[in-house]
Design a protein around this motif. Structure first.
Motif, PDB file in Angstrom:
ATOM      1  N   VAL A 177       0.889  -1.396   0.366  1.00 25.78           N
ATOM      2  CA  VAL A 177       0.202   0.008  -0.044  1.00 25.78           C
ATOM      3  C   VAL A 177       0.736   1.157   0.114  1.00 25.78           C
ATOM      4  O   VAL A 177       0.711   2.368  -1.183  1.00 25.78           O
ATOM      5  N   ILE A 178       1.260   0.994   0.931  1.00 30.61           N
ATOM      6  CA  ILE A 178       2.180   2.307   0.842  1.00 30.61           C
ATOM      7  C   ILE A 178       3.801   2.368   0.170  1.00 30.61           C
ATOM      8  O   ILE A 178       4.256   4.310  -0.450  1.00 30.61           O
ATOM      9  N   ASN A 179       4.491   1.470  -0.240  1.00 30.90           N
ATOM     10  CA  ASN A 179       6.070   1.771  -1.263  1.00 30.90           C
ATOM     11  C   ASN A 179       4.551   1.154  -2.627  1.00 30.90           C
ATOM     12  O   ASN A 179       5.957   1.134  -3.777  1.00 30.90           O
ATOM     13  N   LYS A 180       4.072   0.439  -2.894  1.00 24.11           N
ATOM     14  CA  LYS A 180       3.432   0.185  -4.349  1.00 24.11           C
ATOM     15  C   LYS A 180       3.879  -0.929  -5.261  1.00 24.11           C
ATOM     16  O   LYS A 180       4.026  -0.685  -5.943  1.00 24.11           O
ATOM     17  N   LEU A 181       4.446  -1.565  -3.870  1.00 20.49           N
ATOM     18  CA  LEU A 181       5.247  -2.455  -5.043  1.00 20.49           C
ATOM     19  C   LEU A 181       4.114  -3.800  -5.321  1.00 20.49           C
ATOM     20  O   LEU A 181       2.445  -3.910  -5.644  1.00 20.49           O
ATOM     21  N   SER A 182       4.244  -4.599  -6.793  1.00 18.84           N
ATOM     22  CA  SER A 182       3.087  -5.525  -7.257  1.00 18.84           C
ATOM     23  C   SER A 182       2.519  -7.216  -5.773  1.00 18.84           C
ATOM     24  O   SER A 182       2.869  -7.012  -4.816  1.00 18.84           O
ATOM     25  N   ILE A 183       1.318  -6.903  -6.707  1.00 14.07           N
ATOM     26  CA  ILE A 183       1.159  -8.289  -5.779  1.00 14.07           C
ATOM     27  C   ILE A 183       2.308  -9.294  -5.215  1.00 14.07           C
ATOM     28  O   ILE A 183       2.863  -9.886  -3.846  1.00 14.07           O
ATOM     29  N   SER A 184       2.929  -9.578  -6.519  1.00 11.73           N
ATOM     30  CA  SER A 184       3.737 -10.443  -6.940  1.00 11.73           C
ATOM     31  C   SER A 184       5.042 -10.235  -6.044  1.00 11.73           C
ATOM     32  O   SER A 184       5.041 -11.377  -5.084  1.00 11.73           O
ATOM     33  N   ASP A 185       5.208  -9.303  -6.270  1.00  9.17           N
ATOM     34  CA  ASP A 185       6.381  -8.656  -5.641  1.00  9.17           C
ATOM     35  C   ASP A 185       6.268  -8.888  -3.828  1.00  9.17           C
ATOM     36  O   ASP A 185       7.551  -9.193  -3.170  1.00  9.17           O
ATOM     37  N   THR A 186       4.698  -8.214  -2.850  1.00  7.11           N
ATOM     38  CA  THR A 186       4.941  -8.064  -2.046  1.00  7.11           C
ATOM     39  C   THR A 186       5.071 -10.028  -1.666  1.00  7.11           C
ATOM     40  O   THR A 186       5.605  -9.850  -0.661  1.00  7.11           O
ATOM     41  N   ALA A 187       4.064 -11.132  -2.301  1.00  5.36           N
ATOM     42  CA  ALA A 187       3.946 -11.990  -1.933  1.00  5.36           C
ATOM     43  C   ALA A 187       6.135 -12.913  -1.486  1.00  5.36           C
ATOM     44  O   ALA A 187       5.506 -13.724  -0.803  1.00  5.36           O
ATOM     45  N   LYS A 188       6.041 -12.757  -2.479  1.00 10.18           N
ATOM     46  CA  LYS A 188       7.866 -12.873  -2.379  1.00 10.18           C
ATOM     47  C   LYS A 188       8.405 -12.227  -1.627  1.00 10.18           C
ATOM     48  O   LYS A 188       9.312 -12.851  -0.825  1.00 10.18           O
ATOM     49  N   LEU A 189       8.663 -11.195  -0.794  1.00  5.49           N
ATOM     50  CA  LEU A 189       9.646 -10.615  -0.371  1.00  5.49           C
ATOM     51  C   LEU A 189       8.683 -10.888   0.711  1.00  5.49           C
ATOM     52  O   LEU A 189       9.586 -11.153   1.775  1.00  5.49           O
ATOM     53  N   ARG A 199      -5.772 -10.078   0.465  1.00  2.49           N
ATOM     54  CA  ARG A 199      -6.658  -9.701   1.558  1.00  2.49           C
ATOM     55  C   ARG A 199      -6.259  -8.742   3.088  1.00  2.49           C
ATOM     56  O   ARG A 199      -7.101  -7.729   3.730  1.00  2.49           O
ATOM     57  N   VAL A 200      -4.852  -8.560   3.101  1.00  5.57           N
ATOM     58  CA  VAL A 200      -4.225  -8.259   4.996  1.00  5.57           C
ATOM     59  C   VAL A 200      -4.045  -6.561   4.098  1.00  5.57           C
ATOM     60  O   VAL A 200      -4.725  -6.166   4.791  1.00  5.57           O
ATOM     61  N   ALA A 201      -3.747  -6.474   2.849  1.00  6.34           N
ATOM     62  CA  ALA A 201      -3.634  -4.590   2.790  1.00  6.34           C
ATOM     63  C   ALA A 201      -4.681  -4.501   2.120  1.00  6.34           C
ATOM     64  O   ALA A 201      -4.953  -3.542   2.906  1.00  6.34           O
ATOM     65  N   LYS A 202      -6.438  -5.485   1.516  1.00  2.67           N
ATOM     66  CA  LYS A 202      -7.520  -4.161   1.552  1.00  2.67           C
ATOM     67  C   LYS A 202      -7.496  -4.671   3.187  1.00  2.67           C
ATOM     68  O   LYS A 202      -8.396  -3.640   2.859  1.00  2.67           O
TER      69      LYS A 202
END
Length: 211
Positions: A177-189, A199-202
């Motif tokens: 949400v804050i850094n605007k990473l993609s869903i897939s990149d956030t999931a990997k990190l 779900r969590v971000a929403k």
């Protein structure tokens, strides 16, 4: 022979794709490639897994399924495991598991000697049955310990239910949400599934918009 990758994690908070690169590299080192992926977050204790059933439907006679460990394919009880083996046998599907060296024979040239071939298949099937039984026992033991722990906590008035990993959720929020990473990149990190990120971000974005 087409090789299909099957990846499974039990809950939505777990990253089912964790072993994807490991499987891909293993198959590549054997001079082959994976024709398709079937990935899901479902319990291995149930045979009613949409992606597994879709794989079994899509595969042709003589194809192969590659998995990280036998417990990714089965934590089934004896009856369900027997049913799954029947489904595999019907299409003559080979199961290649990284934790089962005897299954790697699928990559070797076809053995023409009938006796040797039958012996290798028998040994491999026996090892698969053993690992499936161990996986089932591990599942039952963990469920039993969990129930005992909850019971004890209830008796001591300490049980508060499952608490969300607040630090992990905050990290997901910051990245997505804050850094605007993609869903897939956030999931990997964060080592979670794409569904968990969404779900969590929403939820956190909604909660904090109200505050």
């Amino acid at each position: 022979m087409y090789i299909f990758g099957y990846l499974r994690a039990s809950t939505n908070d777990q990253n089912a794709k964790r072993a994807q690169d490991t499987l891909k590299n293993f198959v590549h080192d054997k001079g082959c490639r994976i024709a398709g992926w079937y990935i899901e977050n479902e319990s291995g204790a149930s045979l009613q897994r949409p992606e597994l059933l879709r794989l079994l439907e899509d595969a042709a006679i003589g194809d192969a399924i590659i998995i990280e460990q036998i417990d990714r394919l089965s934590r089934l009880d004896e009856q369900s495991w027997f049913k799954l083996k029947e489904m595999l046998y019907k299409k003559e599907l080979k199961v290649i598991s990284l934790d089962l060296p005897t299954s790697h024979i699928a990559f070797a040239p076809q053995i023409t000697d009938e006796f040797t071939s039958s012996m290798i298949k028998a040994i491999n099937n026996m090892m698969m049955d053993m690992l499936a039984a161990i996986s089932r026992k591990d599942y039952q033991d963990r469920r039993r310990r969990q129930a005992e722990g909850i019971k004890k906590a209830l008796e001591e008035g300490k049980y508060l239910g499952r608490r969300a990993d607040l630090d992990l959720h905050e990290k997901i929020y910051q990245l997505r949400v804050i850094n605007k990473l993609s869903i897939s990149d956030t999931a990997k990190l964060t080592n979670v599934s794409n569904r968990t990120v969404i779900r969590v971000a929403k939820k956190l974005a909604s909660d904090r918009s109200i505050e």
